[in-house]
Design a protein around this motif. Structure first.
Motif, PDB file in Angstrom:
ATOM      1  N   THR A 115       0.870  -1.178   0.000  1.00 10.26           N
ATOM      2  CA  THR A 115       0.000   0.000   0.000  1.00 10.26           C
ATOM      3  C   THR A 115       0.908   1.229   0.000  1.00 10.26           C
ATOM      4  O   THR A 115       2.128   1.102  -0.037  1.00 10.26           O
ATOM      5  CB  THR A 115      -0.847   0.050   1.284  1.00 10.26           C
ATOM      6  N   VAL A 194     -10.153  -5.137   6.140  1.00  7.04           N
ATOM      7  CA  VAL A 194      -9.633  -4.520   4.932  1.00  7.04           C
ATOM      8  C   VAL A 194      -8.542  -5.427   4.368  1.00  7.04           C
ATOM      9  O   VAL A 194      -7.621  -5.819   5.084  1.00  7.04           O
ATOM     10  CB  VAL A 194      -9.038  -3.131   5.237  1.00  7.04           C
ATOM     11  N   LEU A 195      -8.684  -5.778   3.111  1.00  7.55           N
ATOM     12  CA  LEU A 195      -7.632  -6.539   2.453  1.00  7.55           C
ATOM     13  C   LEU A 195      -6.686  -5.544   1.815  1.00  7.55           C
ATOM     14  O   LEU A 195      -7.048  -4.870   0.854  1.00  7.55           O
ATOM     15  CB  LEU A 195      -8.227  -7.465   1.393  1.00  7.55           C
ATOM     16  N   PRO A 196      -5.492  -5.411   2.353  1.00  7.32           N
ATOM     17  CA  PRO A 196      -4.616  -4.332   1.884  1.00  7.32           C
ATOM     18  C   PRO A 196      -3.953  -4.621   0.548  1.00  7.32           C
ATOM     19  O   PRO A 196      -3.274  -3.760   0.009  1.00  7.32           O
ATOM     20  CB  PRO A 196      -3.573  -4.229   3.010  1.00  7.32           C
ATOM     21  N   SER A 198      -3.583  -6.917  -3.450  1.00 10.46           N
ATOM     22  CA  SER A 198      -4.258  -7.467  -4.620  1.00 10.46           C
ATOM     23  C   SER A 198      -4.421  -8.981  -4.481  1.00 10.46           C
ATOM     24  O   SER A 198      -3.782  -9.628  -3.660  1.00 10.46           O
ATOM     25  CB  SER A 198      -3.436  -7.177  -5.869  1.00 10.46           C
ATOM     26  N   ARG A 199      -5.260  -9.543  -5.364  1.00 15.83           N
ATOM     27  CA  ARG A 199      -5.414 -10.999  -5.409  1.00 15.83           C
ATOM     28  C   ARG A 199      -4.084 -11.681  -5.689  1.00 15.83           C
ATOM     29  O   ARG A 199      -3.802 -12.759  -5.178  1.00 15.83           O
ATOM     30  CB  ARG A 199      -6.419 -11.376  -6.496  1.00 15.83           C
ATOM     31  N   ARG A 232     -11.912  -5.353  -1.867  1.00  8.06           N
ATOM     32  CA  ARG A 232     -10.920  -5.133  -0.814  1.00  8.06           C
ATOM     33  C   ARG A 232     -11.509  -5.012   0.586  1.00  8.06           C
ATOM     34  O   ARG A 232     -10.790  -4.681   1.534  1.00  8.06           O
ATOM     35  CB  ARG A 232     -10.137  -3.849  -1.115  1.00  8.06           C
ATOM     36  N   HIS A 233     -12.803  -5.231   0.700  1.00  8.14           N
ATOM     37  CA  HIS A 233     -13.433  -5.081   2.011  1.00  8.14           C
ATOM     38  C   HIS A 233     -14.431  -6.208   2.242  1.00  8.14           C
ATOM     39  O   HIS A 233     -15.234  -6.514   1.366  1.00  8.14           O
ATOM     40  CB  HIS A 233     -14.153  -3.744   2.116  1.00  8.14           C
TER      41      HIS A 233
END
Lengths: 253, 253
Positions: A115, A194-196, A198-199, A232-233
């Motif tokens: 991030t 929160v997924l900070p 990318s896949r 992302r959430h």
DNA sequence: CGGGAATTTGACACTCCTCAACACACGTGG
DNA sequence: CCACGTGTGTTGAGGAGTGTCAAATTCCCG
């Protein structure tokens, strides 16, 4: 890499915000947490802040790193790239975590900002000298390293023995706990995660492909273990359901 | 567990062989390697030797361990057992390696002797006090812990991203290197590698099943990367072929 | 609104796991 | 001495779980 919004110089050294260490919000989690005011004063003199944007490299693999640093804001990854392009993320770095390998100028892994990130960087030779001369610093580094070693081994269990579904659940639990730790709060049912990243980063962290990650997320949404808000959430309706689906037993940090 | 040949008491504390630390063959690899004679004298006073037979537990998971120790002879494993019986070995311990988690009386992993093994065990509270009071000891522990952390992360790459075949080759290379390290020798073509452990232990270390391990060994024999002498002994005709087949890039210890 | 990246979904292939049978070494006891 | 049991390792058949390749969809930002 995509063109980024604000074209500040990469790795900009930020001279403005040399906040006082005493007021540092993440110091309790950092390597300097046991230091007294004099020791903080010294560290203050050799520190510079560095800012990174998502995807920006912090330290390349095999590079002679001129500094060691502490994550202040954001998330970074530590990873290894195999010759054929396969990648494995071996650690996520959250605020308080140390960036770089003490006592070895070339890191065997690469560090990349995941991030927007902010680093409190210390000149390597000076910081290592400080480590040697300052028991409170060296002791804290030992504590942190022992904890990281435990975490790395827990992650080995995940990589070696867990199914894709269990890996995803464990990852969500990890992301939730690491975010909460900074606020000294405990996980609760219904909480937002929160997924900070990318896949792709998730896949490389979990030893999966992006497609499998995506499919497992869809499956977990369907089975009600998570509620997806956007990519992302997500919400965790039941923390214990999540842990059960994660294969139990592990408390990852 | 099978009935063993010589029915000595398990975990026998061996009072006979309190050899002098100064003469210790594995000290250079151990936590005490930086100690001076006075410090060794102190450690000598709080040490006892413990012997274990193959399969014998050294420290159970979650047990309050009364001691920390250094491997003197043999090989031990560190592993985690999941509730449903899946097991992941997270580390192999060779002579010089530390057994137990400093500063935390309950280890999150179980330690089991893989071969006949001999431990130089220190009373935990006394050893931890010594650590705090002895910079040479604490510094060495930090060095060792940082190295172990690197190794654990390398192993994560293997677990997350390597094929069964590559895992086997990397394991053979690891076994060879760890054995050679004690004799300060380098790997050579045609060298003998002793596999100190069962197929099951290998499988649990590599995140595979015993059948896959067995099949990959057969395949590597057929392709000429290894020459099998018996189930526990093999030859490496070409070291570089082995490394290539192992996916390259990693130098595991 | 348009273009590119990220993500999701689908079809199919392949690796590795599961279950099962078999081989082999070793120790025991008849 | 050989039959037998047990533990360990090997091999085979079939299937589940992921990976691969390709296409569709959504999101983001200009």
């Amino acid at each position: 890499m995509r063109v980024l919004a604000h074209p500040a110089a990469p790795s900009a050294i930020d001279l403005r915000a040399r906040a006082h260490c005493v007021d540092c919000a993440i110091r309790q989690h950092a390597v300097c947490s046991h230091c007294d005011v004099d020791e903080l004063e010294f560290l203050s003199a050799i520190k510079t802040y560095r800012n990174y944007r998502p995807g920006e490299p912090i330290l390349a693999m095999g590079e002679r790193a001129p500094f060691l640093g502490t994550m202040v804001e954001g998330v970074a990854s530590m990873s290894r790239l195999l010759p054929d392009g396969r990648r494995q993320v071996v650690g996520l770095l959250f605020p308080g975590d140390l960036v770089g390998r003490p006592f070895s100028p070339v890191s065997p892994f690469e560090y990349v900002a995941v991030t927007e990130a902010r680093l409190c960087a210390f000149d390597r030779p000076q910081f290592e000298a400080a480590l040697r001369a300052t028991p409170s610093l060296e002791r804290r580094l030992l504590e942190m390293t022992l904890d990281e070693l435990d975490s790395a081994r827990e992650w080995m269990v995940l990589l070696g023995r867990k199914s894709a579904q269990e890996k995803m659940c464990s990852f969500f639990a990890l992301a939730a706990r690491r975010a909460l730790r900074l606020e000294k709060r405990d996980p609760i049912d219904g909480m937002l995660v929160v997924l900070p990243m990318s896949r792709e980063d998730m896949a490389d962290f979990l030893g999966l492909t992006i497609e499998t990650v995506s499919r497992q997320i869809s499956a977990l949404k369907k089975s009600g273990v998570i509620e997806l808000i956007d990519a992302r959430h997500l919400l965790i309706p039941s923390w214990s359901d999540l842990l059960d689906a994660g294969g139990g037993d592990i408390e990852l940090y």
